[in-house]
Scaffold this motif. Structure first.
Motif, PDB file in Angstrom:
ATOM      1  N   ASN A   7       0.714  -1.259   0.110  1.00 49.31           N
ATOM      2  CA  ASN A   7       0.081  -0.029  -0.079  1.00 49.31           C
ATOM      3  C   ASN A   7       0.828   1.306  -0.012  1.00 49.31           C
ATOM      4  OD1 ASN A   7      -2.546  -1.483   0.181  1.00 49.31           O
ATOM      5  ND2 ASN A   7      -2.502  -1.467   2.326  1.00 49.31           N
ATOM      6  N   GLU A   8       1.899   1.102   0.775  1.00 53.16           N
ATOM      7  CA  GLU A   8       2.998   2.365   0.786  1.00 53.16           C
ATOM      8  C   GLU A   8       3.677   2.559  -0.304  1.00 53.16           C
ATOM      9  OE1 GLU A   8       1.848   4.529   3.269  1.00 53.16           O
ATOM     10  OE2 GLU A   8       0.690   2.866   3.444  1.00 53.16           O
ATOM     11  N   VAL A   9       3.950   1.644  -1.246  1.00 49.20           N
ATOM     12  CA  VAL A   9       4.704   1.796  -2.320  1.00 49.20           C
ATOM     13  C   VAL A   9       4.124   1.875  -3.714  1.00 49.20           C
ATOM     14  CG1 VAL A   9       6.640   1.139  -1.206  1.00 49.20           C
ATOM     15  CG2 VAL A   9       5.315  -0.681  -2.571  1.00 49.20           C
ATOM     16  N   VAL A  10       2.720   1.341  -3.564  1.00 53.15           N
ATOM     17  CA  VAL A  10       1.992   1.201  -4.866  1.00 53.15           C
ATOM     18  C   VAL A  10       2.008   2.441  -5.958  1.00 53.15           C
ATOM     19  CG1 VAL A  10      -0.109   1.720  -4.209  1.00 53.15           C
ATOM     20  CG2 VAL A  10       0.089   0.007  -5.955  1.00 53.15           C
ATOM     21  N   GLY A  11       1.975   3.523  -5.329  1.00 48.65           N
ATOM     22  CA  GLY A  11       1.942   4.668  -5.908  1.00 48.65           C
ATOM     23  C   GLY A  11       3.305   5.371  -6.346  1.00 48.65           C
TER      24      GLY A  11
END
Length: 488
Positions: A26-30
């Motif tokens: 969740n913290e790296v998907v963007g």
């Protein structure tokens, strides 16, 4: 401890797959990198550094190949803290949007990272300190090297950190001429673009644009944020602010000051707050609250550039002189409406949440030990600290989630494997609940980190949480290695 039968089905999986958590994705998907391999390396570094909180990069990497790859990642010219935190910022925006019915506090503060280097030019100047005086009477100085970080943390009104909304790294080489300029002219006439104070405006703008709902944001800062330019920018962006003041500004028609008007304000009521002294002892402080809506004018040197604002001043002063700590004396300024003692007390409670960002910085320094990094340049250190910011937020989030929503689902913070191992390692003594809550597993995690869980103990803090997370990860890794060996 029982047999680990559920793990037998995973014996063909890689160790990194076994240990990866949904929160990391969740913290790296963007994040967007020019090379897809950099995204994979960021995921792996998050797994390694979150699994061994406070360890050095070689210890977290465990072998020379991974250590060398980590150093290449930190030193890559195509990677910056903006690339690393882009995914986290996007997740912060999603968590902010999920709480669409309430205001969110955006806490701003600056912290310093000091490093010991024989030649600190590659890192940058942090400050010059007088050490001793020579026989000729000339002072001798010691120059410490390091970098500064100005961060903006979004939290709910009850203190749950949703994540970082803006961040800025710099050193004092860029603003080395500001002090010399202040000696020649009045500091209020120095353009803010030439001062370090510009960081407050930049983070205010960046965090407001990221969250994309300025009316719900309340930006909170200490006395260093008492900048008239910040007040005007907040009005321009349509957002709100609540800052502690250090300047006695012109008010009304310009013939008197804010302090003069507040002397005429009567006590609107009393407010009790829980405070803690340097020994960690809690006590109740009784505050007298005064507030007044007034016209606040810009400094004389900036009256042609900025117009007057209608703001509310709040003064909260402790009735009695306490023992073992300083007397509370808060002078706040806000554009929010304050029509009653209840609303004034609410703003005081909101400002009290500002200490959450100091706790976040403490986790970053004491828990993740960011100042013990041995990287040689400011750019590499900024990339490492950016990753540690995500790890620190995760620790802080778990700690506060236990206090704000203890009955939530444990799946919000723990994988099925985490829950299984915690139940096996720390069996519940009482009759087990059919659906254990999130607090049930957070207490078990804290017990791994040294929390005693006695009847009258306060909720577990950040220290035992990060110790518990490190120990749990070590246990999971050891089990996975054992399963793979058995499988082979």
């Amino acid at each position: 401890m029982g047999k680990l039968r559920p793990l037998q089905a995973t014996k063909r999986r890689n160790t990194s797959d076994f240990l990866s958590d949904k929160w990391i994705e969740n913290e790296v998907v963007g994040c967007q990198f020019q090379d897809a391999r950099h995204g994979k390396r960021l995921r792996q570094l998050l797994e390694q550094l979150s699994g061994k909180v406070g360890s050095t990069t070689p210890w977290a990497s465990q072998d020379w190949a991974n250590t060398k790859a980590a150093y290449r990642f930190f030193g890559n010219d195509r990677i910056s803290e903006a690339n690393i935190l882009a995914g986290h910022f996007a997740s912060t925006r999603e968590r902010f949007a999920a709480r669409s019915s309430s205001p969110i506090l955006v806490l701003h503060d600056t912290t310093e990272f000091s490093f010991k280097r024989e030649d600190g030019r590659a890192v940058g100047i942090l400050q010059k300190l007088a050490t001793r005086y020579a026989s000729q009477g000339r002072p001798q100085y010691h120059t410490s090297c390091g970098i500064l970080m100005h961060s903006s943390l979004a939290v709910t009104r009850d203190g749950l950190p949703l994540g970082l909304a803006a961040i800025k790294f710099w050193n004092r080489d860029k603003f080395h001429g500001a002090n010399a300029l202040k000696r020649s002219i009045n500091p209020t006439r120095v353009p803010i673009e030439k001062k370090e104070s510009i960081r407050w405006l930049e983070n205010l703008r960046q965090s407001t644009e990221l969250l994309n709902d300025p009316g719900r944001c309340v930006h909170i800062g200490d006395r260093e944020s008492d900048l008239y330019e910040l007040f005007c920018l907040a009005r321009q962006l349509g957002t709100h602010f609540l800052v502690r003041t250090c300047v006695n500004r012109l008010a009304g028609d310009g013939g008197h000051t804010v302090r003069d008007e507040m002397k005429q304000a009567t006590v609107r009521g009393l407010h009790r707050v829980q405070v803690r002294n340097k020994r960690g002892e809690f006590s109740t402080a009784v505050l007298e609250i005064r507030s007044r809506r007034m016209v606040v004018r810009p400094p004389i040197g900036k009256q042609k550039e900025y117009s007057a604002l209608i703001l509310t001043a709040i003064h909260a002063q402790e009735r009695d002189t306490p023992k073992g700590r300083d007397k509370i004396d808060w002078k706040l300024l806000t554009d929010l409406p304050v029509r009653s003692c209840k609303q004034a007390a609410e703003k005081l409670d909101w400002y009290a949440q500002r200490w959450k960002i100091e706790t976040f910085h403490k986790i970053l320094k004491s828990g993740c030990r960011a100042e013990e990094a041995k990287l040689r340049t400011a750019e590499r250190l900024a990339n490492l600290i950016a990753i540690l910011c995500i790890v620190s937020w995760r620790i802080f989030w778990i700690t506060m989630l236990n206090r704000t929503d203890p009955e939530a689902s444990p799946n919000d913070a723990f994988t099925q494997l985490d829950q299984y191992l915690l139940d096996e390692l720390l069996p519940h003594k009482a009759a087990a609940s059919p659906k254990p809550s999130l607090a049930h597993y957070i207490v078990k995690l804290a017990r791994l980190g040294g929390y005693l869980a006695r009847a009258h103990d306060p909720p577990p803090g950040n220290t035992v949480i990060w110790r518990g997370l490190s120990r749990l990860t070590d246990i999971e890794l050891g089990i996975m290695i054992g399963v793979q060996l058995v499988g082979n």
